[in-house]
Design an enzyme around this catalytic site. Structure first.
Site, PDB file in Angstrom:
ATOM      1  N   SER A 259       4.166   7.740  -0.714  1.00 23.33           N
ATOM      2  CA  SER A 259       3.477   8.995  -0.397  1.00 23.33           C
ATOM      3  C   SER A 259       2.039   8.630  -0.063  1.00 23.33           C
ATOM      4  CB  SER A 259       3.494  10.040  -1.536  1.00 23.33           C
ATOM      5  OG  SER A 259       2.399   9.892  -2.405  1.00 23.33           O
TER       6      SER A 259
ATOM      7  N   TYR B  23       0.422   9.642 -11.561  1.00 19.87           N
ATOM      8  CA  TYR B  23       1.079   9.638 -10.250  1.00 19.87           C
ATOM      9  C   TYR B  23       0.332   8.702  -9.299  1.00 19.87           C
ATOM     10  CZ  TYR B  23       3.096  11.538  -5.925  1.00 19.87           C
ATOM     11  OH  TYR B  23       3.737  11.685  -4.719  1.00 19.87           O
TER      12      TYR B  23
END
Length: 321
Positions: A141, A154
Site C-alpha cells: 500500500s 500499520y
C-alpha cells in the site's frame, strides 16, 4: 508464457482485494487455492470464482502460524502440481493515537501484516526455486512510502514489507524466472474499513479518491503474465518516492493535523479492536460500497499532482538553503 491454466494461491481471499483478485483470476480460467481466517467468506468467494469460470479450493488458515502456512504451501503445490503466482494479501489495521491503542492490537497488526507475509514467502520460495519459476506478489500500500499517523503499527508493517521485498529481490536476482512484485494502492473501497480496529472515538470513513478493489485486482492479474518490481495504483510512483525522500516529516505532520481535526468532528463511533483478533462474521465480499467513482478519479488525480509538486518544491527549497 505459461500454457496451462494459471495456478494461483491467494491468502486473505475472503474479502476485499484478495477476493476481487480471486474472481479476476477465475475469469481467466485459473486454478485457485484460497485461504483466509473466515470460512463463510471463503465459501462465498470460492462459489463466485467457480461461477466466473475458474476452479477454487479453500482452506481456513491463520497465516501468523508459520507451521500451518508451510503445510498449506505444500498442500497447494501438490493440489495444483506447481504454483505460478502466490498473492500475499492478508492485512489488518488499527486506527488511533499510538499510546491509546492497546499494545496487543499493535502486535497483532505486525504479526498479520509483516510476519505473516514472511511466513508465506518462506513457505513458497523453496517451491519456486525447485520449479525454477514463480511470482510472489506482496500487497503493501502507499503506506509503505508515506508514514501514517494514527496507524503507527500499520506504517511499521508496510515499511517493513517494502524492505522485505527488496531483500528477497536481491536474493533471487540470479533466477530470472522468479519474481518478487510489490503492489502499492492508495485508499481502496473494501470491507476492510469495517473490520479495522478503531480507537479514535469517531466512525471510520474513506477519503475522496478511493479505488475500486477491481482496479487493484486487474493489476495483480497482469503481474502473472508481465511481472514487475513495483506497481503503484492510484498515484504516480515517482510522486510517492519523491515525497518520501524530500519531505517525510512534513507529510506525516500534515496527515496528523488532518486526523486530529477529523477525529474531533466526524460522526461518533464505538472504540474496539474490530476483526483484528478474530475473523469477521459472515461473508463481506470484495467491495465496500462507499465510493463515488467520478469524484474519486478527480480527487486521486489532484492528490497525486499535489504530492508530486510538493516534493519538487521541497527539493528545490533544500537546494537553495
Amino acid at each position: 508464457m505459461t500454457q496451462h491454466p494459471l495456478r494461483i494461491v491467494i491468502t486473505g481471499a475472503s474479502s476485499g482485494i484478495g477476493a476481487a483478485t480471486a474472481i479476476a483470476f477465475a475469469k481467466e480460467g485459473a486454478q485457485l487455492i484460497l485461504a483466509a481466517r473466515g470460512a463463510e467468506g471463503l465459501a462465498d468467494i470460492a462459489a463466485r470464482c467457480r461461477a466466473a469460470g475458474g476452479t477454487a479450493e479453500t482452506q481456513v488458515l491463520d497465516v501468523t502460524d508459520a507451521a500451518a502456512v508451510s503445510a498449506f504451501a505444500q498442500t497447494a503445490q501438490q493440489m495444483l502440481d506447481g504454483i505460478d503466482l502466490w498473492f500475499s494479501c492478508v492485512g489488518v489495521g488499527v486506527v488511533g493515537r499510538f499510546q491509546q491503542v492497546p499494545i496487543q492490537d499493535h502486535a497483532r497488526v505486525i504479526d498479520t501484516n509483516l510476519t505473516a507475509h514472511m511466513n508465506e514467502a518462506h513457505a513458497v520460495l523453496p517451491i519456486f526455486l525447485a520449479q525454477e519459476h514463480g511470482t510472489w506478489v506482496n500487497m503493501i500500500s502507499v503506506g509503505g512510502f508515506v508514514a501514517t499517523p494514527y496507524a503507527a503499527a500499520y506504517a511499521a508493517s508496510k515499511f517493513g514489507l517494502r524492505g522485505l521485498s527488496q531483500a528477497l529481490r536481491g536474493e533471487v536476482s540470479k533466477y530470472p524466472r522468479i519474481h518478487i512484485c510489490d503492489v502499492y494502492p492508495t485508499f481502496v473501497d473494501t470491507p476492510g474499513i469495517d473490520h479495522a480496529g478503531n480507537y479514535t472515538g469517531a466512525r471510520l470513513s474513506l477519503p475522496p479518491g478511493a479505488l475500486s478493489p477491481d482496479s487493484v485486482a486487474k493489476a495483480v492479474v497482469r503481474l502473472a503474465r508481465h511481472p514487475r518490481n513495483t506497481t503503484v495504483i492510484g498515484a504516480p510512483a515517482f510522486a510517492l518516492k519523491l515525497g518520501q525522500f524530500a519531505m517525510p516529516n512534513l507529510m506525516a505532520a500534515t496527515m496528523n493535523g488532518f486526523m486530529d481535526v477529523w477525529s474531533r468532528h466526524a460522526e461518533r463511533g464505538e472504540d474496539g479492536s474490530g476483526a483484528v483478533h478474530r475473523p469477521p462474521a459472515g461473508a463481506s465480499g470484495p467491495d465496500g460500497g462507499r465510493r463515488d467513482p467520478e469524484r474519486g478519479r478527480k480527487a486521486a488525480t489532484g492528490a497525486a499532482l499535489a504530492l508530486g509538486l510538493a516534493g519538487i518544491g521541497a527539493l528545490l527549497w533544500r537546494r537553495r538553503r
